[in-house]
Design a protein around this motif. Structure first.
Motif, short mmCIF file in Angstrom:
data_model
loop_
_atom_site.label_atom_id
_atom_site.label_comp_id
_atom_site.label_asym_id
_atom_site.label_seq_id
_atom_site.Cartn_x
_atom_site.Cartn_y
_atom_site.Cartn_z
N SER A 88 -5.19 -7.00 10.53
CA SER A 88 -3.87 -7.49 10.13
C SER A 88 -4.01 -8.67 9.17
CB SER A 88 -3.05 -7.90 11.36
OG SER A 88 -3.66 -8.99 12.01
N SER A 125 -2.24 4.16 6.93
CA SER A 125 -1.00 3.94 7.67
C SER A 125 -1.03 2.61 8.39
CB SER A 125 -0.80 5.05 8.72
OG SER A 125 -0.68 6.29 8.08
N ASP A 127 1.85 -1.11 9.15
CA ASP A 127 3.16 -1.75 9.05
C ASP A 127 3.07 -2.97 8.15
OD1 ASP A 127 4.62 -0.13 11.00
OD2 ASP A 127 3.22 -1.03 12.44
N TYR A 128 4.16 -3.24 7.43
CA TYR A 128 4.31 -4.45 6.63
C TYR A 128 5.68 -5.02 6.97
CZ TYR A 128 4.14 -7.57 2.60
OH TYR A 128 4.12 -8.67 1.79
N ASN A 131 8.69 -2.65 7.67
CA ASN A 131 8.47 -1.41 6.92
C ASN A 131 7.15 -0.76 7.32
OD1 ASN A 131 10.75 -1.77 4.99
ND2 ASN A 131 9.57 -3.60 4.46
N GLU A 132 7.14 0.57 7.28
CA GLU A 132 5.90 1.29 7.51
C GLU A 132 5.10 1.38 6.21
OE1 GLU A 132 6.40 5.09 9.29
OE2 GLU A 132 7.52 4.30 10.99
#
Length: 187
Positions: A88, A125, A127-128, A131-132
């Motif tokens: 992350s 894939s 997350d941000y 948003n995905e």
């Protein structure tokens, strides 16, 4: 996970393998364990922001594919899934959880070993924020397999992935490079 012991084991296995040529035609399935060696986010377009380099992380996954021998070359395809642990950035607001790869390879057999190059497509894939992330792009790399028996092989593979996803005001370019040790069952 260090790359050096895996690379040494592959070289020793390849050098001590019998001189008989292994048969590579057929299907295979297997598992991987390794390390995400580079992950970057580039979000400098649109709203702006810093590029982010994320520390190495463990990875694991599975794959299936097939090979066809033709003359002095072996051609193949593979579909692989790789999950990444604890990857992350931005205080956990951006994550990359996994990659799905469609790979095409061309290899040169050498006794019980197969040395090959890879080109393909990858989807990253995660997350941000809310948003995905669904970053799709190209991949390339190289690998080696050594047949221990007619049905069992070990190997190593390095893959470079680059993908882009778009949000309303910004593009996110993600790069995820990994090295994996592999075990495969051939049928």
């Amino acid at each position: 996970m260090s790359i050096k012991p895996i690379a040494m084991a592959l070289l020793i296995s390849a050098s001590t393998a019998s001189v008989a040529q292994a048969e590579w035609t057929g299907g295979y399935v297997g598992i991987t364990a390794g390390s995400l060696t580079e992950l970057t986010y580039d979000n400098t377009t649109g709203i702006g922001g810093p590029d982010v380099d994320i520390e190495d992380a463990n990875s694991y996954g599975g794959f299936f594919g097939g090979h066809i021998s033709s003359g002095e070359l072996v051609y193949g395809y593979e579909i692989a899934f790789e999950a990444f642990e604890d990857v992350s950035a931005f205080s956990g607001q951006a994550t990359i959880d996994s990659a799905l790869d469609l790979k095409f390879n061309v290899g040169v057999p050498a006794g019980q070993a197969l040395l090959y190059g890879i080109i393909g497509f990858s989807n990253l894939s995660g997350d941000y924020g809310p948003n995905e992330i669904d970053a799709t792009g190209f991949s390339y790399g190289a690998g080696a397999m050594v047949k221990l028996t007619d049905q069992l092989s070990i190997g190593g593979e390095y893959l470079v992935r680059s993908g882009t996803t778009e949000f309303v005001e910004t593009d996110i370019d993600a790069t995820a490079n990994s090295f994996n040790a592999r075990v495969a069952f051939h049928f």
